[in-house]
Scaffold this active site. Structure first.
Site, mmCIF file in Angstrom:
data_model
loop_
_atom_site.group_PDB
_atom_site.id
_atom_site.type_symbol
_atom_site.label_atom_id
_atom_site.label_comp_id
_atom_site.label_asym_id
_atom_site.label_seq_id
_atom_site.Cartn_x
_atom_site.Cartn_y
_atom_site.Cartn_z
ATOM 1 N N SER A 9 26.116 -23.191 -62.715
ATOM 2 C CA SER A 9 27.298 -23.572 -61.937
ATOM 3 C C SER A 9 26.855 -24.368 -60.720
ATOM 4 C CB SER A 9 28.041 -22.320 -61.473
ATOM 5 O OG SER A 9 28.926 -22.684 -60.421
ATOM 6 N N HIS A 34 28.329 -26.271 -65.509
ATOM 7 C CA HIS A 34 29.580 -25.561 -65.248
ATOM 8 C C HIS A 34 30.111 -26.064 -63.907
ATOM 9 C CE1 HIS A 34 32.340 -22.074 -65.496
ATOM 10 N NE2 HIS A 34 32.165 -21.973 -64.187
ATOM 11 N N ASP A 36 33.028 -25.920 -61.156
ATOM 12 C CA ASP A 36 34.106 -25.062 -60.658
ATOM 13 C C ASP A 36 35.106 -25.862 -59.835
ATOM 14 O OD1 ASP A 36 33.423 -22.344 -61.577
ATOM 15 O OD2 ASP A 36 31.587 -22.675 -60.410
ATOM 16 N N MET A 38 38.441 -25.614 -57.724
ATOM 17 C CA MET A 38 39.290 -24.628 -57.027
ATOM 18 C C MET A 38 40.279 -25.356 -56.127
ATOM 19 S SD MET A 38 36.462 -21.831 -55.830
ATOM 20 C CE MET A 38 35.052 -21.392 -56.850
ATOM 21 N N HIS A 75 35.699 -25.514 -65.117
ATOM 22 C CA HIS A 75 36.385 -24.223 -64.952
ATOM 23 C C HIS A 75 37.503 -24.436 -63.945
ATOM 24 C CE1 HIS A 75 35.986 -19.770 -63.448
ATOM 25 N NE2 HIS A 75 37.136 -19.998 -64.050
ATOM 26 N N MET A 77 40.121 -23.451 -61.786
ATOM 27 C CA MET A 77 40.752 -22.347 -61.027
ATOM 28 C C MET A 77 41.873 -22.958 -60.193
ATOM 29 S SD MET A 77 37.253 -20.327 -60.125
ATOM 30 C CE MET A 77 36.252 -21.768 -60.434
ATOM 31 N N MET A 168 35.683 -13.532 -66.963
ATOM 32 C CA MET A 168 35.149 -13.515 -65.600
ATOM 33 C C MET A 168 34.498 -12.174 -65.304
ATOM 34 S SD MET A 168 35.544 -16.488 -64.262
ATOM 35 C CE MET A 168 34.956 -16.052 -62.623
ATOM 36 N N ASP A 202 30.872 -15.415 -66.511
ATOM 37 C CA ASP A 202 30.725 -16.172 -65.261
ATOM 38 C C ASP A 202 30.884 -15.234 -64.073
ATOM 39 O OD1 ASP A 202 30.801 -18.049 -63.225
ATOM 40 O OD2 ASP A 202 32.740 -18.903 -63.808
HETATM 41 C C1 DX5 Z 1 33.227 -18.151 -59.172
HETATM 42 C C2 DX5 Z 1 32.830 -19.289 -60.072
HETATM 43 C C3 DX5 Z 1 31.465 -19.172 -60.597
HETATM 44 C C4 DX5 Z 1 30.381 -19.126 -59.547
HETATM 45 C C5 DX5 Z 1 29.324 -18.200 -60.042
HETATM 46 O O1 DX5 Z 1 34.603 -18.209 -58.958
HETATM 47 O O2 DX5 Z 1 33.709 -19.377 -61.174
HETATM 48 O O3 DX5 Z 1 31.208 -20.176 -61.553
HETATM 49 O O4 DX5 Z 1 29.810 -20.363 -59.262
HETATM 50 O O5 DX5 Z 1 28.383 -18.020 -59.047
HETATM 51 P P1 DX5 Z 1 27.250 -16.928 -59.174
HETATM 52 O O6 DX5 Z 1 26.475 -17.199 -60.412
HETATM 53 O O7 DX5 Z 1 26.456 -17.131 -57.923
HETATM 54 O O8 DX5 Z 1 27.932 -15.585 -59.207
HETATM 55 ZN ZN ZN Z 2 33.119 -20.715 -62.797
#
Ligand code: DX5
Ligand code: ZN
Length: 246
Positions: A9, A34, A36, A38, A75, A77, A168, A202
């Protein structure tokens, strides 16, 4: 299980040097990236949008096969997943993974007579993502039961079947949180019913938690802080892969 896919990620990468961070991560043995996304609404944090994806796409070669090396696993969100499908496809996203909780119509959820609508919305979104030329993933938060997925996975409409399910293992929003082993029975149940499904985990994954996730049946492994915080990211990527393959 299907082949091991390691998807670092980039949330934990150096955002000021994202192009190099992305291309180096693939060189260090990652399968996917990956990404993210948001929106500060679906989750209490903001990252970046499609223009950043467009820019990093030019640093990472497109995959030559389905689920291949260099796949951009976005991903989403975000509260309005349907709204951004075309834009992310244009930006170079290969797999658009939306949240079940965002896709279900909240007005339908409030009126009991429209439960069927509740179930068809995610399916329609999966169809739309496929029609736009991307793979489709569906994610569930820790508070969502895995049972919401059975109807979706059982669809006899090829275009409405997801290419991946994301379970998750933290509350979405931030990197570096503690792994929730309580979510692994969802993975095990999915794996039992769907031996060939891509099941992604994840949140909180790294050398210390990978064995339990692999044991439960996950084959797509996201790791942010464990990879980007490591002295030797290539070594961590190799360890994660070995754990899934053994
Ligand atoms: C959290 C994200 C993850 C995050 C994971 O909301 O969806 O992808 O980057 O980070 P780690 O591996 O540090 O828990
Ligand atoms: Zn993620």
């Amino acid at each position: 299980s299907p082949p091991a896919i390691i998807a670092p990620s980039i949330l934990s990468a150096d955002f000021a040097d994202l192009g190099a961070e992305c291309s180096n991560t693939i060189k260090r043995g990652a399968t996917w990236l990956h990404i993210d996304i948001m929106d500060g609404h679906f989750v209490p944090n903001i990252t970046f949008g499609a223009p950043v994806v467009t820019k990093i796409r030019s640093h990472v070669e497109r995959p030559t096969t389905k689920h291949g090396k260099g796949t951009f696993d976005c991903h989403m969100m975000i509260s309005e997943p349907k709204k951004w499908v075309k834009e992310f496809q244009k930006a170079g996203c290969d797999l658009y993974c939306f949240h079940y909780e965002a896709a279900i119509d909240s007005t339908a959820a409030e009126s009991p007579e429209s439960t069927s609508e509740l179930k068809t919305n995610p399916r329609e979104l999966i169809r739309y993502i496929h029609e736009c030329g991307m793979l489709a993933g569906i994610a569930i938060k820790p508070e969502t039961s895995v049972d919401v997925l059975w109807d979706i996975l059982a669809s006899n409409q090829e275009k409405e079947v997801p290419d991946m399910v994301l379970v998750m293992t933290v509350h979405p929003g931030f990197g570096g949180q503690k792994f929730m082993a309580s979510e692994l029975p969802k993975v095990a149940e999915l794996r039992k019913r769907y031996p060939e499904l891509n099941i992604e985990v994840d949140g909180g994954l790294g050398p210390g938690t990978i064995d339990q996730a692999a044991e439960a049946g996950a084959n797509v492994i996201v790791a942010g802080s464990a990879v980007f915080g490591a002295k030797d990211p290539a070594e961590v990527i190799a360890k994660l892969r070995d754990a899934v393959e053994s």
